[in-house]
Enzyme design. Structure first.
Site, PDB file in Angstrom:
ATOM      1  N   HIS A 175      -5.695   1.874  -4.411  1.00  0.00           N
ATOM      2  CA  HIS A 175      -4.803   1.333  -3.384  1.00  0.00           C
ATOM      3  C   HIS A 175      -4.395  -0.099  -3.718  1.00  0.00           C
ATOM      4  O   HIS A 175      -4.980  -0.747  -4.582  1.00  0.00           O
ATOM      5  CB  HIS A 175      -5.479   1.384  -2.002  1.00  0.00           C
ATOM      6  CG  HIS A 175      -6.578   0.378  -1.811  1.00  0.00           C
ATOM      7  ND1 HIS A 175      -6.817  -0.250  -0.609  1.00  0.00           N
ATOM      8  CD2 HIS A 175      -7.530  -0.119  -2.659  1.00  0.00           C
ATOM      9  CE1 HIS A 175      -7.851  -1.072  -0.711  1.00  0.00           C
ATOM     10  NE2 HIS A 175      -8.300  -1.012  -1.941  1.00  0.00           N
ATOM     11  N   CYS A 219       0.812  -1.227   0.000  1.00  0.00           N
ATOM     12  CA  CYS A 219       0.000   0.000   0.000  1.00  0.00           C
ATOM     13  C   CYS A 219       0.844   1.275   0.000  1.00  0.00           C
ATOM     14  O   CYS A 219       0.639   2.178  -0.819  1.00  0.00           O
ATOM     15  CB  CYS A 219      -0.972  -0.010   1.175  1.00  0.00           C
ATOM     16  SG  CYS A 219      -0.202   0.083   2.815  1.00  0.00           S
ATOM     17  N   HIS A 270      -2.544   1.294   6.865  1.00  0.00           N
ATOM     18  CA  HIS A 270      -2.920   1.183   5.449  1.00  0.00           C
ATOM     19  C   HIS A 270      -3.125   2.580   4.880  1.00  0.00           C
ATOM     20  O   HIS A 270      -3.473   3.518   5.597  1.00  0.00           O
ATOM     21  CB  HIS A 270      -4.204   0.370   5.289  1.00  0.00           C
ATOM     22  CG  HIS A 270      -4.513   0.019   3.858  1.00  0.00           C
ATOM     23  ND1 HIS A 270      -3.762  -0.872   3.138  1.00  0.00           N
ATOM     24  CD2 HIS A 270      -5.480   0.468   3.010  1.00  0.00           C
ATOM     25  CE1 HIS A 270      -4.246  -0.979   1.910  1.00  0.00           C
ATOM     26  NE2 HIS A 270      -5.283  -0.167   1.802  1.00  0.00           N
TER      27      HIS A 270
END
Length: 364
Positions: A333, A273, A321
């Site tokens: 993402h 990520c 994240h």
């Protein structure tokens, strides 16, 4: 941005994002619409829905733990790079210091040899034996200069030696930090592999029909969270467009759609990520921290209601994240192992906050 555009399907959003961002940067995107309810056949056979829901939550827990460990690994890796650079810098200083000390010792040796050639007597003795007063006075001045030069040479040798000792101590400290970092990376790697292996084992025990139903449960859970987020009115009135740098970062990020997730990866074939977001902004000429936690700590924070395309949306209380906002309630993402870079609802996961890599003025 038009907040009413929330009726496109997930597939349409993906296609529009992959094409439109590059063709017309700054364009907003509609949030995915809910998938159809599961059919009766989807509930027949296999594990009951409650059991699959428990499996979904367990998988989410395992992959979340892997994500946390991944960012720990990334942080340790980033520190190791910095420490390695510092070790190299110190090694160069030590090498130059040794060369300088060798040169100073040669000069000191030459001075000693000159004195030896003078019969072993110090310059003062030769001067006292002189019968010429003028020569005596001139010689006295030279002696003082020679003494000052000798003192300066000895002082410089001492300082150089002290510098070398300090560089050696600093290099040793950096090596010790590298060793600590190596252990931290190894520990994080074990945690990642353990969590991923456990998740893969859970999934491997499911029948194909159960996997399909599980995927449906995941989509519906994400959509439920996204719908609740949109219904809160958080996007009402947002009209800010991306900056020039933001458009470049978005173009990079959306060009990676479909590439696999891989923990610790920064491209160009795979990403995690924060690897995706950091590389996207690097491509736009704006270096940012490597990990999602450091992105959250170091970058400028902005209100969710003020976010613009290109901003980074940080998720979960531990900032483990991150995704890049593309507009109209969506992010791009790299989700988790077994998934690919994709478009998702910005509110499909718990939002910690939003950060802005660039400080440029948006083009409205």
């Amino acid at each position: 941005m038009k907040t009413g555009r929330r009726t496109l399907t997930t597939a349409a959003v993906t296609v529009v994002c992959a094409i439109t961002v590059l063709a017309a940067p700054g364009t907003a995107f509609a949030a995915p619409t809910p998938p159809p309810p599961p059919s009766a056949s989807a509930s027949a056979g296999g594990a009951p829905s409650k059991e699959l829901e428990a499996v979904r939550k367990e998988l989410d827990k395992l992959y979340r733990a892997a994500a946390v460990a991944t960012e720990e690994y990334n942080a340790a890796e980033e520190k190791a790079k910095q420490q390695s650079t510092e070790v190299v810098r110190l090694a160069k200083k030590i090498a130059k210091g040794k060369e300088k000390l060798a040169e100073l010792k040669d000069r000191a040796g030459a001075a000693a040899a000159s004195q030896y050639r003078g019969g072993g007597l110090p310059p003062e003795a030769h001067l006292m034996l002189s019968d010429n007063p003028q020569e005596f006075l001139v010689g006295a001045g030279r002696i003082r200069q020679g003494q000052h030069a000798a003192e300066g040479l000895l002082g410089e040798m001492k300082r150089t030696q002290e510098d070398l000792e300090q560089y050696a101590q600093d290099a040793d400290a950096q090596w010790r930090k590298l060793e600590v970092g190596r252990k931290a990376r190894a520990k994080a790697q074990k945690k990642i592999e353990k969590q991923i292996a456990a998740a893969e084992k859970v999934e491997s025990e499911l029948e194909q029909e159960e996997k399909e139903r599980l995927a449906e449960l995941e989509r519906r859970a994400a959509q439920k969270a996204q719908s609740a987020w949109l219904d809160s009115g958080v996007l009402d009135g947002i009209e800010t467009e991306a900056t020039e740098q933001g458009r470049k970062a978005l173009a990079y990020a959306t060009a990676q759609i479909g590439k696999p997730y891989e923990w610790g990866a920064e491209g160009p074939k795979t990403y995690d990520c924060s690897g995706l977001t950091s590389q996207a902004w690097t491509s736009a000429g704006q270096g940012i921290p490597r990990t999602s936690q450091q992105q959250w700590k170091q970058l400028k924070r902005v209100a969710v209601t003020d976010m613009r395309p290109g901003d980074l949306v940080i998720y979960f209380d531990d900032a483990s994240h991150v995704g890049m906002y593309v507009g109209d309630g969506a992010i791009v993402h790299a989700p988790r192992p077994g998934r690919t870079v994709t478009i998702a609802g910005a509110g499909s996961m718990p939002i910690l906050g939003v950060v802005r890599p660039d400080t440029g003025v948006s083009e409205t």
